[in-house]
Design a protein around this motif. Structure first.
Motif, PDB file in Angstrom:
ATOM      1  N   UNK A 192       0.875  -1.164   0.000  1.00  0.00           N
ATOM      2  CA  UNK A 192       0.000   0.000   0.000  1.00  0.00           C
ATOM      3  C   UNK A 192       0.914   1.215   0.000  1.00  0.00           C
ATOM      4  N   UNK A 193       0.616   2.208  -0.812  1.00  0.00           N
ATOM      5  CA  UNK A 193       1.457   3.396  -0.789  1.00  0.00           C
ATOM      6  C   UNK A 193       0.626   4.648  -0.986  1.00  0.00           C
ATOM      7  N   UNK A 194       1.164   5.768  -0.528  1.00  0.00           N
ATOM      8  CA  UNK A 194       0.461   7.041  -0.702  1.00  0.00           C
ATOM      9  C   UNK A 194       1.461   8.134  -1.019  1.00  0.00           C
ATOM     10  N   UNK A 196       1.826  11.976  -0.443  1.00  0.00           N
ATOM     11  CA  UNK A 196       1.247  13.119   0.249  1.00  0.00           C
ATOM     12  C   UNK A 196       1.994  14.387  -0.139  1.00  0.00           C
ATOM     13  N   UNK A 204       4.862   7.442   1.925  1.00  0.00           N
ATOM     14  CA  UNK A 204       4.460   6.579   3.045  1.00  0.00           C
ATOM     15  C   UNK A 204       4.008   5.259   2.444  1.00  0.00           C
ATOM     16  N   UNK A 206       3.258   0.743   3.172  1.00  0.00           N
ATOM     17  CA  UNK A 206       3.178  -0.455   4.011  1.00  0.00           C
ATOM     18  C   UNK A 206       3.361  -1.657   3.083  1.00  0.00           C
ATOM     19  N   UNK A 221       6.571  -0.946   7.537  1.00  0.00           N
ATOM     20  CA  UNK A 221       6.026   0.408   7.433  1.00  0.00           C
ATOM     21  C   UNK A 221       7.208   1.336   7.215  1.00  0.00           C
ATOM     22  N   UNK A 223       8.362   5.345   5.991  1.00  0.00           N
ATOM     23  CA  UNK A 223       7.784   6.687   5.861  1.00  0.00           C
ATOM     24  C   UNK A 223       8.859   7.760   5.917  1.00  0.00           C
ATOM     25  N   UNK A 225       7.568  10.748   6.331  1.00  0.00           N
ATOM     26  CA  UNK A 225       6.646  11.802   6.781  1.00  0.00           C
ATOM     27  C   UNK A 225       6.010  11.400   8.112  1.00  0.00           C
TER      28      UNK A 225
ATOM     29  N   UNK B 148      -3.266  14.837   5.801  1.00  0.00           N
ATOM     30  CA  UNK B 148      -2.739  13.809   4.897  1.00  0.00           C
ATOM     31  C   UNK B 148      -3.197  12.411   5.323  1.00  0.00           C
ATOM     32  N   UNK B 208      -6.764  -0.364   5.931  1.00  0.00           N
ATOM     33  CA  UNK B 208      -6.529   0.900   5.252  1.00  0.00           C
ATOM     34  C   UNK B 208      -7.874   1.466   4.848  1.00  0.00           C
ATOM     35  N   UNK B 217      -6.034   9.162   4.097  1.00  0.00           N
ATOM     36  CA  UNK B 217      -6.062   7.733   4.371  1.00  0.00           C
ATOM     37  C   UNK B 217      -5.791   7.470   5.840  1.00  0.00           C
ATOM     38  N   UNK B 241       1.984  18.002  12.767  1.00  0.00           N
ATOM     39  CA  UNK B 241       1.721  16.601  13.046  1.00  0.00           C
ATOM     40  C   UNK B 241       1.288  16.494  14.510  1.00  0.00           C
TER      41      UNK B 241
END
Lengths: 355, 355, 355, 355
Positions: A192-194, A196, A204, A206, A221, A223, A225, B148, B208, B217, B241
């Protein structure tokens, strides 16, 4: 500099390459360290004294005649080409992770090094890390019981890369550790990726690696960010649990004598889950700098003509998982390792037929 | 007991039900707390003095005539049936999370309560938690910038449930918090799960949630099989954050004035990512016990005839996500909320056509 | 309430007394718990049902005929007088720490209990604490090697007392632990104290206890005025070190296999100090609530006619150290225990001479 | 090396001296760094290329003609003599803490530097530390309200010194910080010390500094024999509290908006203490390496002919407190600063009379 020993070129003398230069200075069996970086303005005699106190070249072609081996610490996209140049010139190579950005290119490097007869090592520093060795011993030595899962977190704010996503940047560490600790390779990868902050690349992500032969899963995981700097691997088995926290200087490894006991097993009750709770131990671990250990082993393998324990196939295995992860990101489905490892053979077979 | 006020039955006086009994004793507007649990051996006059110092019944049918409202704190599989009995008897109901184990059953509860005109509240304690309110204010008030992602971890060794998996047991907390903090509902849900110690149910899972309307997300990691007790939610936005650590007594919320700045934006450089680093603040938060706040609001809504801010539809939304997650586990693919929310209408439409 | 067993009065049902009431409810061998506090408005029949669900009296004189034993949890200044009343009435007594505010008064309590033949226990909960028992076993069992020192910190913001200084309020815990863990009594006491917020009493203090027989020193830092809640005891020996952190729920005791080796000793070098570094272990410790253990032992000793392991002499020893500390504060010098313990005998001798 | 600028000798190139060599390489205004250490075997031309890549001499006498300034980083006992030699040769000097081991010798260094007209700086790195500057601003700027106390802890296992006790080794840091943060000098010093592992010198000690003019006290705990590495300073005032934790990389300073309110003051109740509880803030602090800042300031003061803000008198003040502490250890009593500061004048007066 010592008159006897090997001349090693460091290609790419940025943040990470400078660290190689530093540790090579204390490595046994080194006669000279040579820097190769376009930032160095080359002079006639080819060996200007530069800031790091080493001879330097702006171009790898000019440097190759003057070295016995190279360490490639440039951005990932350039690894395969630079590695091939060095191998073609008969030089031993240590290439920073990932070995290449595609399985194809990584396989070609392995094949080329094999055919020329030079040492090829991927820069998997964690496989030369005493805490990771302890983790492997605990898992493979049976102290955890039957291994269930690994959970890895490698988080921080920064350092954003411009040319690759966070998976290619950070996950090679965790994939190489997972393969090493479990002594196996995953059969399937899901990701899974995003995106941002980064406009082109995931920042980010997983990952889930399924080691079908062992019934073990590794979750990762990564990241760029996150408010906290985290570098943690949790390994859970049927008898004990371990946490490897790379941020905990004096207690990198903690072994928890804790487990869940299914109904009717062990001393637990017949109708309910029970929990075993025992001591927690942080074993003392002598911790030499992993990069120095790795670079020394590289030099030793060249000197002794022996094969490195962490070799091209380890580097290739990591690249295969990375490629599966990229496919999974695009296609939102689990991707079998066989899909990328067999392509070559399919392609080869196809080529043979065409001929 | 006070002579004026409401009589509230607590159905299921185990670990969690006992806590309701305790807080109801200090709730304003309560005349009597009545326990309902098969463990109570009912006596002729129907009100044996039991260990908790409350009148008690073994069966909900016997208890309903003596109460104005019930709180249902039994195992999840029984929620819908017990809730329906209470609503049918015209009693107000607060049902522990999850409201029901299927969208269908949850929708039926919402419809029944609506039609009978009683209050229906899900036991989403975190939506009555001062730290979660602060988190929502930070996200919705814009202090984080553009939101985000959320990353939630709810881990521990135990307490294994025998009738549901870890997603149904623990994820309702994080799903309700995520929906509440973002003020929205996810469009798609993906889930990874593994069965390690539990023979029938997943004991470790990752979810997710894709809030397509917001581009946000939420990742959720729930586990009954982890060496550390973790209850942490990280929220990351374009400017700041936040970490909500429920294990950090005096500093549940920490706000990090930290962000990554893409090339060319803000004061950052034109060609590279930059990082903004400012103060970290742990705001002081008065923290009344969330369960007590929730139960007080339940009583107040009944007394005032007002609709609870956390109502049946919140409970239904959580059940929808849970059902999508179960489908995703089985079919290894992202599942749209519409698949479960529209089924009813499709079924209704189909029934209409048949007629 | 059970019809068989002992009737125990709790004198002073405030913050701490309420906790005694709670644990006594689960104590074996108790027939009734009776509250004694001026806040209770006494009614004719002498047994009003009150908030805690116990019979209550406003005055100890009225309560004494109805109890077999009392627990005195009032402010320190009243301990001696209330204790003497109970002993004079032939009742067993557990008195919260400190037993009394002067050595004289504490000695009188010990003498009175001895002469009447009742049990006298000080409320030293930490001597019934499983982590403190572990600490004692480590120290007295030789695992630490030769013991060097204890360092105790008991800090927080609040709870300011109005009638005594922070030494009398908090140090009794650390003094009783130190005496218990070392199995000895200090020969000399020195104290530093400061009044910052409190107009009459020291709110921050440091104590030094010299156990001359063992060559061990205990330093104690107590404070009502610190940003962090700290409850920590460090014990250092020639072979190992232990930290007892009462705030670390699952790992109260940590044993560090660490030591400094003087030049020429052990495997160390001849000319420099060396350091031994081994594993760190957090032993699993079953941890029943110390107050419940203490109150159960009190009841058991009365029932069995046995002498409590933590008895009046332990309470007296703590009061002696407190009195020395008060003198040291005033006179800015080390004070020998003998100065306060021998006064009584000097006075007695003087009285004898006069006669 | 640059052809323009100052030539600086580092006398004593061990653990700490090597760090000076490293930072001097990046210091602006330096033409050459010269090492002086008996370990260097001097060669004819006086400038052998050595391991650190610097010219080196075995003896300060030989080195002095080739330098403009020296940094003395040898063991404490040799500071005064080496400093005097350098000053006599007209060289500027930065001397590691403590300036000297006696007030007399420190005063002589100050007088000599004054009379010759060279810069004399003590190596108080913490007075060039951005977190300490922040702490001073908070205290002197009034944000804490009326300052009450500082509590300092500097603990670790090791590094035992052979020639001085732990007070002379570690307390100079805390004394210089305390003087700097409070902008004052203590009137009285008391010390407790113990020798556990070290046969000749105290390895664990507690100091109390009384700033009579401010009504502030500073407590200092220094230890070579503790299981934890601790470098923490707590400052408490009537309005707020601050903790400076030098081990907390990203959050060295935390400001707690917490205070105790005496009965009848502020918004608190008339009869009891109240507590104010607000936010906790970790201000972002840009943190250049303090040693580099210090050495740059040394060079700048020489270049500009300006007086350093941290000068010989700061170094002298620290030595005075150290000497009082040593007397207090021996005589077990509070020692007034005047006892050591006035001795010189008494001696001078006595000498004058004799003449």
């Amino acid at each position: 500099m010592k008159s006897e020993g090997m001349r090693v070129g460091v290609v790419g003398v940025g943040y990470w390459g400078s660290r190689h230069v530093r540790v090579l200075r204390s490595t046994t069996g080194i006669a000279a360290v040579i820097g190769v970086d376009p930032r160095f303005s080359q002079i006639d005699d080819g060996s200007p004294q530069i800031d790091h106190g080493i001879a330097a070249y702006a171009d790898i072609e000019d440097a190759l005649p003057h070295v016995d081996a190279v360490i490639i610490a440039t951005p990932p996209a350039s690894h395969a080409l630079l590695g091939q140049k060095a191998i073609a010139a008969g030089k031993h190579v240590l290439i920073e992770k990932p070995l290449a950005t595609t399985t194809e290119a990584a396989q070609d490097l392995v094949d080329a090094a094999e055919s020329v007869g030079v040492v090829l090592m991927p820069g998997h520093t964690f496989e030369h890390n005493a805490a990771v060795h302890k983790l492997r011993d605990l898992v493979q030595g049976g102290e955890l019981g039957r291994p269930f899962y690994l959970d890895c977190a490698r988080l921080n704010l920064g350092l954003y890369q411009t040319d690759v996503n966070v998976i290619l940047d950070l996950a090679p560490h965790d994939i190489s550790i997972s393969n090493f600790v479990l002594g196996s390779r995953p059969a399937t990868v899901t990701a899974w990726g995003s995106r941002y902050v980064h406009p082109q690349h995931e920042d980010v992500a997983y990952l889930r690696l399924d080691y079908a032969d062992l019934g073990v899963r590794t979750n990762i995981h990564v990241s760029w960010l996150d408010p906290h700097k985290v570098r943690r691997i949790t390994a859970v088995g049927s008898k004990k649990m371990v946490v490897y926290n790379d941020m905990a200087d004096g207690e990198r490894i903690r072994v928890y004598d804790k487990s869940a006991v299914p109904p009717g097993e062990g001393d637990g009750p017949l109708s309910a889950f029970a929990y075993h709770l025992g001591d927690t131990v942080s074993p003392f671990i002598a911790f030499p700098e992993p990069l120095a250990v790795q670079d020394q082993r590289f030099v030793d393998c060249i000197t002794n003509g022996s094969r490195p324990s962490v070799d091209g196939s380890s580097g290739l295995a990591v690249v295969q998982v990375l490629e599966c992860a990229q496919i999974s990101l695009r296609e939102q489905r689990p991707v079998a390792l066989a899909e990328v490892t067999q392509r070559r053979y399919r392609l080869s077979a196809h080529a043979a037929e065409v001929r």
